[in-house]
Motif scaffolding. Structure first.
Motif, PDB file in Angstrom:
ATOM      1  N   ASP A  22       0.520  -1.015   0.528  1.00  0.00           N
ATOM      2  CA  ASP A  22       0.059   0.017   0.026  1.00  0.00           C
ATOM      3  C   ASP A  22       1.100   1.378  -0.164  1.00  0.00           C
ATOM      4  OD1 ASP A  22      -2.611  -0.893  -0.215  1.00  0.00           O
ATOM      5  OD2 ASP A  22      -2.480  -1.342   1.948  1.00  0.00           O
ATOM      6  N   HIS A  23       2.556   0.913  -0.469  1.00  0.00           N
ATOM      7  CA  HIS A  23       2.616   2.301  -0.163  1.00  0.00           C
ATOM      8  C   HIS A  23       3.007   3.608  -1.843  1.00  0.00           C
ATOM      9  CE1 HIS A  23       5.303   2.379   3.458  1.00  0.00           C
ATOM     10  NE2 HIS A  23       4.118   2.121   3.870  1.00  0.00           N
ATOM     11  N   GLY A  24       2.084   2.668  -2.798  1.00  0.00           N
ATOM     12  CA  GLY A  24       2.083   3.060  -3.791  1.00  0.00           C
ATOM     13  C   GLY A  24       2.759   2.417  -5.261  1.00  0.00           C
ATOM     14  N   LYS A  25       3.369   1.226  -5.560  1.00  0.00           N
ATOM     15  CA  LYS A  25       3.940   0.768  -5.446  1.00  0.00           C
ATOM     16  C   LYS A  25       2.950   0.311  -7.666  1.00  0.00           C
ATOM     17  CE  LYS A  25       4.683  -3.151  -3.682  1.00  0.00           C
ATOM     18  NZ  LYS A  25       5.066  -2.471  -2.381  1.00  0.00           N
ATOM     19  N   SER A  26       2.089  -0.221  -7.315  1.00  0.00           N
ATOM     20  CA  SER A  26       1.634  -0.428  -8.564  1.00  0.00           C
ATOM     21  C   SER A  26       0.934   1.578  -9.433  1.00  0.00           C
ATOM     22  CB  SER A  26      -0.017  -0.915  -8.542  1.00  0.00           C
ATOM     23  OG  SER A  26       0.387  -3.015  -7.612  1.00  0.00           O
ATOM     24  N   THR A  27       0.606   1.947  -8.120  1.00  0.00           N
ATOM     25  CA  THR A  27      -0.456   3.486  -8.665  1.00  0.00           C
ATOM     26  C   THR A  27       1.154   4.293  -9.276  1.00  0.00           C
ATOM     27  OG1 THR A  27      -1.042   3.365  -6.714  1.00  0.00           O
ATOM     28  CG2 THR A  27      -1.429   5.325  -7.813  1.00  0.00           C
ATOM     29  N   LYS A 125       2.632   9.740  -1.647  1.00  0.00           N
ATOM     30  CA  LYS A 125       1.891  10.379  -1.366  1.00  0.00           C
ATOM     31  C   LYS A 125       2.301  11.200  -0.689  1.00  0.00           C
ATOM     32  CE  LYS A 125       0.274   5.700  -0.186  1.00  0.00           C
ATOM     33  NZ  LYS A 125      -0.697   4.870   0.368  1.00  0.00           N
ATOM     34  N   ASP A 127       1.761  14.249  -1.137  1.00  0.00           N
ATOM     35  CA  ASP A 127       0.405  15.262  -0.763  1.00  0.00           C
ATOM     36  C   ASP A 127      -0.223  14.593  -0.044  1.00  0.00           C
ATOM     37  OD1 ASP A 127      -2.254  13.507  -2.406  1.00  0.00           O
ATOM     38  OD2 ASP A 127       0.263  12.392  -2.812  1.00  0.00           O
ATOM     39  N   MET A 128       0.144  14.085   1.033  1.00  0.00           N
ATOM     40  CA  MET A 128      -1.170  13.291   2.272  1.00  0.00           C
ATOM     41  C   MET A 128      -0.541  13.963   2.810  1.00  0.00           C
ATOM     42  SD  MET A 128      -1.992   9.690   0.950  1.00  0.00           S
ATOM     43  CE  MET A 128      -2.954   9.693   2.865  1.00  0.00           C
ATOM     44  N   SER A 159       4.163  12.233  -6.316  1.00  0.00           N
ATOM     45  CA  SER A 159       2.769  12.284  -5.315  1.00  0.00           C
ATOM     46  C   SER A 159       2.507  11.565  -7.474  1.00  0.00           C
ATOM     47  CB  SER A 159       2.148  13.406  -5.342  1.00  0.00           C
ATOM     48  OG  SER A 159       0.671  13.294  -5.704  1.00  0.00           O
ATOM     49  N   ALA A 160       1.949  10.350  -7.334  1.00  0.00           N
ATOM     50  CA  ALA A 160       0.988   9.562  -8.634  1.00  0.00           C
ATOM     51  C   ALA A 160      -0.565  10.541  -8.449  1.00  0.00           C
ATOM     52  CB  ALA A 160       0.674   8.412  -8.460  1.00  0.00           C
ATOM     53  N   HIS A 161      -0.774  11.306  -7.592  1.00  0.00           N
ATOM     54  CA  HIS A 161      -2.198  11.714  -7.376  1.00  0.00           C
ATOM     55  C   HIS A 161      -1.546  13.419  -7.893  1.00  0.00           C
ATOM     56  CE1 HIS A 161      -4.615   9.633  -4.879  1.00  0.00           C
ATOM     57  NE2 HIS A 161      -4.402   8.645  -5.398  1.00  0.00           N
TER      58      HIS A 161
HETATM   59  P1  GDP Z   1       1.429  -0.948  -3.732  1.00  0.00           P
HETATM   60  O1  GDP Z   1       0.220  -1.990  -2.767  1.00  0.00           O
HETATM   61  O2  GDP Z   1       2.396  -0.614  -3.097  1.00  0.00           O
HETATM   62  O3  GDP Z   1       0.865  -1.238  -4.912  1.00  0.00           O
HETATM   63  O4  GDP Z   1      -0.004  -0.364  -2.988  1.00  0.00           O
HETATM   64  P2  GDP Z   1      -0.879   1.043  -4.433  1.00  0.00           P
HETATM   65  O5  GDP Z   1       0.031   0.927  -5.410  1.00  0.00           O
HETATM   66  O6  GDP Z   1      -2.229  -0.134  -4.629  1.00  0.00           O
HETATM   67  O7  GDP Z   1      -1.294   2.218  -3.639  1.00  0.00           O
HETATM   68  C1  GDP Z   1      -2.592   2.209  -2.434  1.00  0.00           C
HETATM   69  C2  GDP Z   1      -3.065   3.442  -2.292  1.00  0.00           C
HETATM   70  O8  GDP Z   1      -2.497   3.854  -1.930  1.00  0.00           O
HETATM   71  C3  GDP Z   1      -4.308   3.730  -3.437  1.00  0.00           C
HETATM   72  O9  GDP Z   1      -5.620   3.607  -2.935  1.00  0.00           O
HETATM   73  C4  GDP Z   1      -3.606   4.231  -4.230  1.00  0.00           C
HETATM   74  O10 GDP Z   1      -4.661   4.997  -4.808  1.00  0.00           O
HETATM   75  C5  GDP Z   1      -2.473   5.600  -3.025  1.00  0.00           C
HETATM   76  N1  GDP Z   1      -1.840   6.189  -4.207  1.00  0.00           N
HETATM   77  C6  GDP Z   1      -0.593   5.231  -4.216  1.00  0.00           C
HETATM   78  N2  GDP Z   1      -0.275   6.553  -4.586  1.00  0.00           N
HETATM   79  C7  GDP Z   1      -0.180   7.918  -3.824  1.00  0.00           C
HETATM   80  C8  GDP Z   1       0.034   9.123  -4.208  1.00  0.00           C
HETATM   81  O11 GDP Z   1       0.996  10.083  -4.207  1.00  0.00           O
HETATM   82  N3  GDP Z   1      -0.727  10.124  -3.093  1.00  0.00           N
HETATM   83  C9  GDP Z   1      -1.775   9.494  -2.660  1.00  0.00           C
HETATM   84  N4  GDP Z   1      -2.801  10.880  -2.166  1.00  0.00           N
HETATM   85  N5  GDP Z   1      -2.295   7.834  -2.417  1.00  0.00           N
HETATM   86  C10 GDP Z   1      -1.887   7.585  -3.699  1.00  0.00           C
END
Ligand code: GDP
Length: 366
Positions: A22-27, A125, A127-128, A159-161
């Motif tokens: 959930d740290h944003g790898k896929s995003t 993240k 932006d958070m 920030s991916a957002h």
């Molecule tokens: P993974 O498990 O590391 O692949 O994490 P995900 O890519 O699935 O991201 C987990 C959550 O964090 C999702 O709900 C994303 O929308 C959110 N997220 C990822 N990157 C960002 C970011 O840069 N900013 C914000 N606000 N949320 C993010």
């Protein structure tokens, strides 16, 4: 077929992601490439794509490198070992709101153990949280990477957002990718099998990343364990038809003379006559620095090497126990044979409770 200098060429460089869930790898992969890693996974499962699920990242000169995202902690470990020889660069992802977490540490240790030696950190993240927390997270990261291959590597806030930092990450990855030396395809061909399936009109197809050597259409290969011989009828690298595949490239081999039902992930395809399966592996083992206990004699373990994992008993050869962060000489007595060779990297996990103990290098076989 594309010509070698076509702008569609996938540079044989693979970038992997790592980091806590959930740290944003896929995003991040999606934001950089426009390709959804989950879609690649689905396509793979439905047999629509035969490569390993690379999202192509376009470099400024029009060429592509492959970005691979391996979701899930267990799968990460298995795939890291399997793809160890295939991953050239890693992006360690740390969320600014969470900081360094246990899996961040474990992934970094595993990357070191399987021999990945180049990469960068993406602080996601941003932006958070406010600036102060971003600073704290960055300090956390710098402390974490001290003494590892990522010490001094770029740490990019992103920030991916909002899109902030994405161009900078692309530029950094491009710089890192261009500095990767082309992998040598010298030596004997060996490829641990990642996937096996049967394709209508073609027959048996196996995929993987060769660890060494190369193989051409028409050549004979040996399947280990078992020693069955098969012939290479067709080849693909990165999804394109080719007449040769080589070390480090994501490859698919179409084989004749072998039923796909007799093959499975974990088996090895090799030049005939060079390798034999072994059940006792001597190795230098390093205990994870974050391990909460020492490694002790006679532990029941799982040895992950190539795409295979085998159960066995760990015997410490030069000390009574190996404390976290330290190393020792060991022998792993396996319940079933594996194909491995001196210099191979491995990861060792405790069978119960399941936890990563450490990893290292295979020294010899007996
Ligand atoms: P993974 O498990 O590391 O692949 O994490 P995900 O890519 O699935 O991201 C987990 C959550 O964090 C999702 O709900 C994303 O929308 C959110 N997220 C990822 N990157 C960002 C970011 O840069 N900013 C914000 N606000 N949320 C993010």
């Amino acid at each position: 077929m594309q010509s070698p200098d076509s702008h569609h060429e996938i540079r044989p460089i693979v970038i992997g992601t790592a980091g806590h869930i959930d740290h944003g790898k896929s995003t991040l992969v999606r934001a950089l490439t426009g390709v959804d890693p989950d879609r690649l996974k689905e396509e793979r499962e439905r047999g629509l794509t035969i490569d390993l699920g690379f999202a192509p990242l376009e470099l400024s000169d029009g060429r592509h490198v492959g970005l691979v995202d391996v979701p899930g902690h267990e799968r990460f470990i298995r795939n890291m070992v399997a793809g160890a020889t295939g991953v050239d660069l890693v992006v360690l992802v740390v969320a600014a709101d969470d900081g360094v977490m246990p899996q961040t540490r474990e992934h970094l240790s595993i990357l070191e153990m399987v021999g990945v030696n180049r990469g960068m950190v993406a602080l996601t993240k941003i932006d958070m949280v406010d600036e102060e927390l971003v600073e704290l997270a960055e300090e956390d990261v710098r402390e974490l990477v001290e003494g590892t291959f990522l010490e001094g590597a770029p740490v990019q806030r992103v920030s991916a957002h909002t899109g902030e930092g994405l161009d900078e990450i692309k530029a950094l990855l491009e710089e890192l990718a261009l500095a990767v030396e082309p992998r040598s395809a010298e030596g004997v061909f060996r490829m641990p099998i990642q996937r096996v399936f049967s394709l209508k009109g073609f027959g048996t197809v196996v995929t993987g990343i060769p660890g060494s050597g190369s193989v051409r259409v028409g050549e004979q290969v040996e399947i280990l364990p078992g020693g069955k011989l098969a012939k290479v009828r067709g080849l693909q690298a990165y999804g394109e038809t080719t007449d040769i595949v080589r070390a480090g490239h994501s490859s698919a081999l179409n084989l004749t003379d072998v039923d796909h039902k007799r093959l499975s992930r974990g088996a090895v395809i090799a030049t005939p006559g060079y390798f034999r399966p072994i059940s006792m592996v001597a190795a230098r083992l390093t205990a994870l620095p974050s391990l909460g206990r020492p490694i002790t004699n006679r532990m029941t373990v799982r040895l992950h090497t190539g795409t295979h994992d085998a159960r066995g008993e760990l015997v410490l050869l030069d000390r009574d126990e190996i404390p976290p962060g330290e190393e020792g000489l060991v022998q792993v007595r396996l319940e079933e044979p594996v194909v491995s060779a001196p210099g191979d990297r491995f990861v060792l996990r405790l069978l119960s409770p399941v936890m990563t103990l450490g990893g290292g290098v295979v020294l010899e076989e007996s």
